[in-house]
Design an enzyme around this catalytic site. Sequence first.
Site, PDB file in Angstrom:
ATOM      1  N   LYS A   1     -11.387  -0.026  -1.113  1.00 30.11           N
ATOM      2  CA  LYS A   1     -11.477   1.419  -1.239  1.00 30.11           C
ATOM      3  C   LYS A   1     -10.823   1.811  -2.556  1.00 30.11           C
ATOM      4  CE  LYS A   1      -7.548   2.117   1.897  1.00 30.11           C
ATOM      5  NZ  LYS A   1      -7.255   0.896   2.645  1.00 30.11           N
TER       6      LYS A   1
ATOM      7  N   SER B   1       0.798  -1.218   0.000  1.00 31.63           N
ATOM      8  CA  SER B   1       0.000   0.000   0.000  1.00 31.63           C
ATOM      9  C   SER B   1       0.834   1.272   0.000  1.00 31.63           C
ATOM     10  CB  SER B   1      -0.942  -0.044   1.197  1.00 31.63           C
ATOM     11  OG  SER B   1      -1.866   0.991   1.122  1.00 31.63           O
ATOM     12  N   HIS B   2       0.698   2.066   1.047  1.00 34.58           N
ATOM     13  CA  HIS B   2       1.364   3.373   1.128  1.00 34.58           C
ATOM     14  C   HIS B   2       2.759   3.248   1.737  1.00 34.58           C
ATOM     15  CE1 HIS B   2      -0.581   2.256   4.763  1.00 34.58           C
ATOM     16  NE2 HIS B   2       0.223   3.051   5.430  1.00 34.58           N
TER      17      HIS B   2
ATOM     18  N   ASP C   1      -2.202   6.530  -3.422  1.00 29.15           N
ATOM     19  CA  ASP C   1      -1.061   5.866  -2.789  1.00 29.15           C
ATOM     20  C   ASP C   1      -0.466   4.771  -3.667  1.00 29.15           C
ATOM     21  OD1 ASP C   1      -3.152   4.073  -2.581  1.00 29.15           O
ATOM     22  OD2 ASP C   1      -2.395   3.236  -0.697  1.00 29.15           O
TER      23      ASP C   1
ATOM     24  N   ASP D   1      -0.800   1.537  -4.079  1.00 31.43           N
ATOM     25  CA  ASP D   1      -1.644   0.589  -4.811  1.00 31.43           C
ATOM     26  C   ASP D   1      -2.969   1.190  -5.268  1.00 31.43           C
ATOM     27  OD1 ASP D   1      -2.483   0.753  -2.159  1.00 31.43           O
ATOM     28  OD2 ASP D   1      -3.328  -1.265  -2.165  1.00 31.43           O
TER      29      ASP D   1
ATOM     30  N   ASP E   1      -5.544   2.675  -3.650  1.00 29.34           N
ATOM     31  CA  ASP E   1      -6.830   2.616  -2.957  1.00 29.34           C
ATOM     32  C   ASP E   1      -7.059   3.806  -2.025  1.00 29.34           C
ATOM     33  OD1 ASP E   1      -5.039   1.803  -1.034  1.00 29.34           O
ATOM     34  OD2 ASP E   1      -5.985  -0.129  -0.618  1.00 29.34           O
ATOM     35  N   ARG E   2      -6.011   4.585  -1.742  1.00 28.00           N
ATOM     36  CA  ARG E   2      -6.194   5.753  -0.874  1.00 28.00           C
ATOM     37  C   ARG E   2      -6.306   7.027  -1.697  1.00 28.00           C
ATOM     38  NH1 ARG E   2      -2.869   5.295   4.678  1.00 28.00           N
ATOM     39  NH2 ARG E   2      -3.345   3.122   5.113  1.00 28.00           N
TER      40      ARG E   2
HETATM   41  C1  G16 Z   1      -5.214  -0.621   5.347  1.00 23.85           C
HETATM   42  C2  G16 Z   1      -6.638  -1.068   5.536  1.00 23.85           C
HETATM   43  C3  G16 Z   1      -7.481   0.062   6.037  1.00 23.85           C
HETATM   44  C4  G16 Z   1      -6.879   0.663   7.283  1.00 23.85           C
HETATM   45  C5  G16 Z   1      -5.440   1.070   7.024  1.00 23.85           C
HETATM   46  C6  G16 Z   1      -4.740   1.529   8.272  1.00 23.85           C
HETATM   47  O1  G16 Z   1      -5.154   0.313   4.321  1.00 23.85           O
HETATM   48  O2  G16 Z   1      -7.190  -1.552   4.331  1.00 23.85           O
HETATM   49  O3  G16 Z   1      -8.761  -0.424   6.276  1.00 23.85           O
HETATM   50  O4  G16 Z   1      -7.617   1.778   7.702  1.00 23.85           O
HETATM   51  O5  G16 Z   1      -4.722  -0.037   6.539  1.00 23.85           O
HETATM   52  O6  G16 Z   1      -4.697   0.477   9.175  1.00 23.85           O
HETATM   53  P1  G16 Z   1      -3.863   0.563  10.504  1.00 23.85           P
HETATM   54  O7  G16 Z   1      -4.422   1.752  11.243  1.00 23.85           O
HETATM   55  O8  G16 Z   1      -4.126  -0.746  11.185  1.00 23.85           O
HETATM   56  O9  G16 Z   1      -2.418   0.791  10.142  1.00 23.85           O
HETATM   57  P2  G16 Z   1      -4.014   0.247   3.211  1.00 23.85           P
HETATM   58  O10 G16 Z   1      -4.262   1.415   2.321  1.00 23.85           O
HETATM   59  O11 G16 Z   1      -2.725   0.355   3.992  1.00 23.85           O
HETATM   60  O12 G16 Z   1      -4.182  -1.081   2.563  1.00 23.85           O
END
Ligand code: G16
Length: 543
Positions: free
Chosen positions: A376, A113-114, A277, A279, A281-282
């Site tokens: 997302k 992800s990010h 981000d 991938d 999704d953000r």
């Molecule tokens: C993932 C999850 C999200 C979550 C985020 C942060 O996002 O898909 O639902 O809100 O992590 O999670 P945490 O607070 O546990 O670090 P992504 O964009 O990183 O895949």
Amino acid sequence: MQTLTVSTVPFDGQRPGTSGLRKKVALFRQAHYLENFIQSIFDSLPGFEGQTLVVGGDGRFYNREAIQTILKIAAANGVKQVLLGRGGLLSTPAASYVIRKHGAFGGIVLSASHNPGGPDGDFGIKYNVSNGGPAPEAVTEAIYACTRKIERYRILDAPDVCLDGNAALRLGNMTIEMLDPVSDYQSLMETLFDFDKIRALFASGFSTRYDAMSAVTGPYAQAIIEGALGAPDGTVLNATPLPDFGGHHPDPNLIHARSLYELMMSEQAPAFGAASDGDGDRNLIIGKGMFVTPSDSLAILCAHAHLVPGYRAGLAGIARSMPTSRAADRVAERLGVPCFETPTGWKFFGNLLDAGMVTICGEESAGTGSNHIREKDGLWAVLFWLNLLAERRLSVLDIVREHWRQHGRHFYARHDYEEIDADAATELITRLRTILVGLPGRERNGYRIVMADDFAYTDPIDGSVSRHQGIRILFQNDSRIVFRLSGTGTAGATLRVYLERYEPNPALHGVDIHAAVADLGKIADEIGEVQLRTGRSAPSVVT
Ligand code: G16
């Protein structure tokens, strides 16, 4: 081609977190590490033989190597067909849509992800189920159980395949279909948004900057925003996906998308700025002189859904993760639809979306999406904003201020204490659990606590219960503090402290966010003994 059965032993720590297995690249590159996890996915899944799987990732370092291994293990385990994003690329939302559109059994999505990429960065693997969404906890726990007892994996003894062509390939008995990563996704967006209206907006000279952060959304944004919608060339910045994201941290927040933020706060700012981000999704949404918090963005999109073709029929309901501000709840109340509060993690929205109980979901962590897929979707949020700007012909600033006037403002900030000692973090949360019962009635700086609990969620569809999802402390003036540990970090632990203060009076909406929640920050530090237990005098990141 021969199938090899390779002996192996379990690795510690292969339990998927908030969003799949996320670890340092160096860990994934150890002999058998990736293989064990992938075989464990197959060992835990009944009935995948003869089925179709979707495979793709965000293009980060190790994406291509991992895909070669995954293809060979899939072929050796009896998968009939893989739908592969050409070049190994698929944004997370596009992967979700491809799974749904092609009726695939599931998908393996490669991304952290990010989180930063490169040889010293992070890598991740997520299994998505047939609705296109992240596997629910029962599935991830079953995968984890398999990782703890694995003794062998099966892999095809075959040369690597070419990931960059158009023609279908064969690997043993398995076929690999190559997909254009963008086209299915683009067609879906055309059904949801009024492309003519947005084209007219751009034709009128409306200026936008979209920062793809050298990550996966560059090709999507170029095809859709510059191509189909006619925004001028150069609207999409950092459009070429790079394995190390150009050395940047592909997190669309005010720290890592700083140059976009500075541009948007300057005299030369375009009308609209956005970013996505690693991938895809953000999302980050910034108007000229106005950063829109993800929680506000969710609420504003919901309040304007009737203006957008895909949502004109109305919303069945809204869902937000527990730490997300309650701005969306106020919109739901006004619309007369339910608002669900789920644990952090997009997977918790899946059942609600499948049951048709909610239409739009969102999280404070810069994620917003809808029932069009089961992830997302960063670019979707950007197109939604463009559609509503094309309809309203107001500035982002005016739209946000109007929203606050109508609904009140939820001042909101998140304080992250990153890479702290994992034991100290666990002890901090454990201690909070033990003192919860004595908190209601206590008053500090005029804030009286009316409720304190350790959030637990019962899924209304399948009845599954998820406990220990974060400490909630609610005050009589509708302010709130939440403490929880991140499930996505890859080093030590990350403590997140979420601060929210509701202000109904429009005359007070102009206060700086951080000043507005400063008292709550002090109270959080006292109640949580944050400085004492983390050894940090200030958060590492404030968003
Ligand atoms: C993932 C999850 C999200 C979550 C985020 C942060 O996002 O898909 O639902 O809100 O992590 O999670 P945490 O607070 O546990 O670090 P992504 O964009 O990183 O895949």
